[in-house]
Scaffold this motif. Structure first.
Motif, PDB file in Angstrom:
ATOM      1  N   PRO A 206       0.817  -1.221   0.000  1.00  0.00           N
ATOM      2  CA  PRO A 206       0.000   0.000   0.000  1.00  0.00           C
ATOM      3  C   PRO A 206       0.849   1.268   0.000  1.00  0.00           C
ATOM      4  CG  PRO A 206       0.161  -0.874   2.213  1.00  0.00           C
ATOM      5  CD  PRO A 206       0.870  -1.856   1.314  1.00  0.00           C
ATOM      6  N   ASP A 207       0.237   2.385  -0.360  1.00  0.00           N
ATOM      7  CA  ASP A 207       0.889   3.681  -0.212  1.00  0.00           C
ATOM      8  C   ASP A 207       0.980   4.015   1.267  1.00  0.00           C
ATOM      9  OD1 ASP A 207       1.054   4.005  -2.969  1.00  0.00           O
ATOM     10  OD2 ASP A 207      -0.947   4.931  -3.074  1.00  0.00           O
ATOM     11  N   LEU A 208       2.120   4.588   1.663  1.00  0.00           N
ATOM     12  CA  LEU A 208       2.301   4.928   3.072  1.00  0.00           C
ATOM     13  C   LEU A 208       1.567   6.227   3.395  1.00  0.00           C
ATOM     14  CD1 LEU A 208       6.036   4.047   3.819  1.00  0.00           C
ATOM     15  CD2 LEU A 208       3.991   2.951   4.709  1.00  0.00           C
ATOM     16  N   ASN A 209       0.676   6.149   4.360  1.00  0.00           N
ATOM     17  CA  ASN A 209      -0.038   7.331   4.843  1.00  0.00           C
ATOM     18  C   ASN A 209      -0.169   7.173   6.344  1.00  0.00           C
ATOM     19  OD1 ASN A 209      -1.534   9.634   5.100  1.00  0.00           O
ATOM     20  ND2 ASN A 209      -3.460   8.693   4.415  1.00  0.00           N
ATOM     21  N   GLY A 313       4.462  -3.040   5.473  1.00  0.00           N
ATOM     22  CA  GLY A 313       5.340  -2.082   6.129  1.00  0.00           C
ATOM     23  C   GLY A 313       5.033  -1.917   7.602  1.00  0.00           C
ATOM     24  N   LEU A 314       4.427  -2.919   8.207  1.00  0.00           N
ATOM     25  CA  LEU A 314       4.004  -2.832   9.601  1.00  0.00           C
ATOM     26  C   LEU A 314       5.101  -3.348  10.535  1.00  0.00           C
ATOM     27  CD1 LEU A 314       1.558  -2.098  11.383  1.00  0.00           C
ATOM     28  CD2 LEU A 314       0.776  -4.463  11.131  1.00  0.00           C
ATOM     29  N   LYS A 330      17.259 -10.652  10.953  1.00  0.00           N
ATOM     30  CA  LYS A 330      18.079 -10.583   9.737  1.00  0.00           C
ATOM     31  C   LYS A 330      17.607  -9.479   8.801  1.00  0.00           C
ATOM     32  CE  LYS A 330      19.574 -13.403   5.787  1.00  0.00           C
ATOM     33  NZ  LYS A 330      19.496 -14.755   5.153  1.00  0.00           N
ATOM     34  N   HIS A 331      16.297  -9.270   8.710  1.00  0.00           N
ATOM     35  CA  HIS A 331      15.756  -8.337   7.728  1.00  0.00           C
ATOM     36  C   HIS A 331      15.241  -7.040   8.347  1.00  0.00           C
ATOM     37  CE1 HIS A 331      16.246 -11.448   4.739  1.00  0.00           C
ATOM     38  NE2 HIS A 331      15.503 -12.280   5.451  1.00  0.00           N
ATOM     39  N   ASP A 332      15.601  -6.793   9.623  1.00  0.00           N
ATOM     40  CA  ASP A 332      15.255  -5.525  10.296  1.00  0.00           C
ATOM     41  C   ASP A 332      13.759  -5.220  10.208  1.00  0.00           C
ATOM     42  OD1 ASP A 332      17.942  -4.957  11.005  1.00  0.00           O
ATOM     43  OD2 ASP A 332      18.329  -4.187   8.997  1.00  0.00           O
ATOM     44  N   LEU A 333      12.948  -6.164  10.643  1.00  0.00           N
ATOM     45  CA  LEU A 333      11.503  -6.020  10.541  1.00  0.00           C
ATOM     46  C   LEU A 333      10.859  -5.539  11.838  1.00  0.00           C
ATOM     47  CD1 LEU A 333      10.711  -9.303   8.554  1.00  0.00           C
ATOM     48  CD2 LEU A 333      11.175  -7.023   7.645  1.00  0.00           C
ATOM     49  N   GLY A 334      11.658  -5.386  12.905  1.00  0.00           N
ATOM     50  CA  GLY A 334      11.103  -4.931  14.171  1.00  0.00           C
ATOM     51  C   GLY A 334      11.901  -5.425  15.351  1.00  0.00           C
ATOM     52  N   ARG A 362       8.860   2.105   8.175  1.00  0.00           N
ATOM     53  CA  ARG A 362       7.879   1.348   7.398  1.00  0.00           C
ATOM     54  C   ARG A 362       8.323   1.186   5.949  1.00  0.00           C
ATOM     55  NH1 ARG A 362       1.839   1.470   9.367  1.00  0.00           N
ATOM     56  NH2 ARG A 362       2.208   1.382  11.601  1.00  0.00           N
ATOM     57  N   GLN A 363       8.878   2.221   5.380  1.00  0.00           N
ATOM     58  CA  GLN A 363       9.339   2.132   4.006  1.00  0.00           C
ATOM     59  C   GLN A 363      10.466   1.125   3.877  1.00  0.00           C
ATOM     60  OE1 GLN A 363       7.875   3.803   1.235  1.00  0.00           O
ATOM     61  NE2 GLN A 363       9.073   2.151   0.308  1.00  0.00           N
ATOM     62  N   ASN A 364      11.369   1.107   4.853  1.00  0.00           N
ATOM     63  CA  ASN A 364      12.478   0.129   4.834  1.00  0.00           C
ATOM     64  C   ASN A 364      11.953  -1.297   4.950  1.00  0.00           C
ATOM     65  OD1 ASN A 364      14.421   2.124   4.603  1.00  0.00           O
ATOM     66  ND2 ASN A 364      14.786   2.255   6.808  1.00  0.00           N
ATOM     67  N   ILE A 365      10.925  -1.500   5.773  1.00  0.00           N
ATOM     68  CA  ILE A 365      10.343  -2.835   5.909  1.00  0.00           C
ATOM     69  C   ILE A 365       9.715  -3.278   4.594  1.00  0.00           C
ATOM     70  CG2 ILE A 365       8.489  -4.148   7.028  1.00  0.00           C
ATOM     71  CD1 ILE A 365       9.048  -2.559   9.581  1.00  0.00           C
TER      72      ILE A 365
END
Length: 386
Positions: A206-209, A313-314, A330-334, A362-365
């Motif tokens: 989704p678009d980030l808003n 992106g959550l 490993k993937h920096d998800l949180g 969120r964009q990095n995720i």
């Protein structure tokens, strides 16, 4: 055009990870010019009752988006009584055997496991007809049942182990959703052909808003409210000083959770009920953080929520241990907290500040999810070996 039959115990309009996984596999193979058909029970999960539109039917056949779907009779039950659950599995197995006798079965068959007994039925009756059998293993049974306390190491457990080994031996190829599953399969049956097939979702990011909450962090759980997830225990153990907790889903613990919330109106817990997967994607975007819990670390388990939430992106707080924990790091998800350690969980929650939950994070995720958890490239590799 190659014919492929997928045999599964879960399929839309049922909800959940297993249903979504098989649906996307069927759709993906169709787009790669396979002629796909599906064998599944009349819809009944997770309620344990045949869905209203299918009640009174012994079998239902339809073509949906060019996929032939045969829905077979099942004695539906989600009872905790092991005998009733066994009867439910056996009833579907009998329906499968009846279907095998009276219908032409394609040379290539993908079988979902668990349930072990359903997979055993397929492996037993179809291998003799020289089919190319692909076993798609999403959870390790009976090991997972033992770790969850559902089984004891007795004669029944040993019988399930023999069934498990039989299924692996009969399969020409085993798909597993985690490295741990594939390692276990190879430990049971040496030199077995295996393929890592994660439950990657297939939808547009989704678009980030989003703007972080100014007050308490809004944390959400969405999914099955079952014993393995331990959401009822989580409601009791969370420190609500800096968070509010929102819950979506249905399952065995739903009534207990609703009663707990009713009896503790002072706690910032809200149960929102069950919503469709499409609605849920939009709903989740309003929250700051999601938690992915398992009551106990289950060997071989990697919750598919990890990959779905990455595409949204959550930011995630993983509380289940094992391979899932490794993927988050490993993937920096949180963030991660040791499975079953509620003191550590609350310490980690206390360390998360609103400013950390930024649009940039969120964009990095999302970018990591696109790069590492790509459904199309995984499916392309799979279709070359089917």
């Amino acid at each position: 055009m190659k014919d492929v039959l997928i045999i599964t115990s879960y399929f839309p309009p049922e909800t959940g990870a297993a249903s979504n996984r098989i649906f996307h596999l069927a759709e993906g193979l169709k787009e790669h010019r396979f002629n796909v058909s599906v064998l599944t029970p009349l819809p009944n999960y997770p309620t344990g009752e045949i869905f209203k539109a299918y009640k009174g039917k012994f079998q239902h056949t339809s073509t949906e988006n060019s996929i032939l779907i045969n829905r077979l009779w099942i004695y539906a039950s989600n009872s905790k009584n092991k005998l009733l659950r066994l009867i439910a599995m056996l009833s579907y197995s009998f329906s499968l055997v009846w279907f095998f006798i009276w219908n032409k079965i394609p040379k290539t068959v993908i079988v979902q496991s668990p349930p072990l007994i359903v997979a055993f039925t397929c492996m037993l009756f179809l291998k003799s007809k020289k089919r190319h059998l692909i076993l798609n293993v999403s959870d390790l049974w009976p090991i997972a049942g033992l770790e969850l306390g559902a089984f004891k190491k007795n004669f029944s457990y040993q019988l399930l182990e023999r069934i498990e080994r039989f299924n692996y031996k009969r399969a020409d190829l085993v798909l597993g959703q985690s490295e741990e599953i594939l390692a276990h399969v190879r430990s049971v049956v040496m030199e077995k052909n295996t393929f890592l097939y994660r439950n990657y979702p297939e939808f547009e990011s989704p678009d980030l808003n989003y703007s972080p909450s100014n007050g308490n962090i809004k944390m959400v759980y969405a999914g099955l409210l079952g014993i393995a997830q331990g959401i009822y225990r989580l409601c009791q153990e969370l420190d609500y000083t800096h968070i509010e907790f929102h819950i979506y889903g249905s399952g065995a613990e739903q009534e207990k959770i609703e009663t707990y919330i009713l009896n503790h109106p002072e706690l910032p817990i809200t149960y929102h009920g069950h919503v469709s997967r499409r609605e849920l994607h939009n709903v989740l975007l309003q929250y700051d953080l999601t938690i992915i819990p398992l009551l106990k670390r289950i060997y071989g388990s990697v919750p598919s929520k990890i990959f779905e939430y990455a595409k949204l992106g959550l930011p995630m707080l993983y509380f289940g241990g094992g391979e899932g924990e490794t993927i988050i790091k490993k993937h920096d998800l949180g963030w991660v907290a040791e499975a079953g350690n509620y003191e550590e969980l609350n310490r980690v929650l206390a360390s998360i500040e609103n400013e950390m939950l930024s649009r940039t994070m969120r964009q990095n995720i999302i970018e990591n999810g696109r790069k590492e958890f790509d459904f199309k490239s995984q499916l392309k590799r799979l279709k070359d070996i089917i």
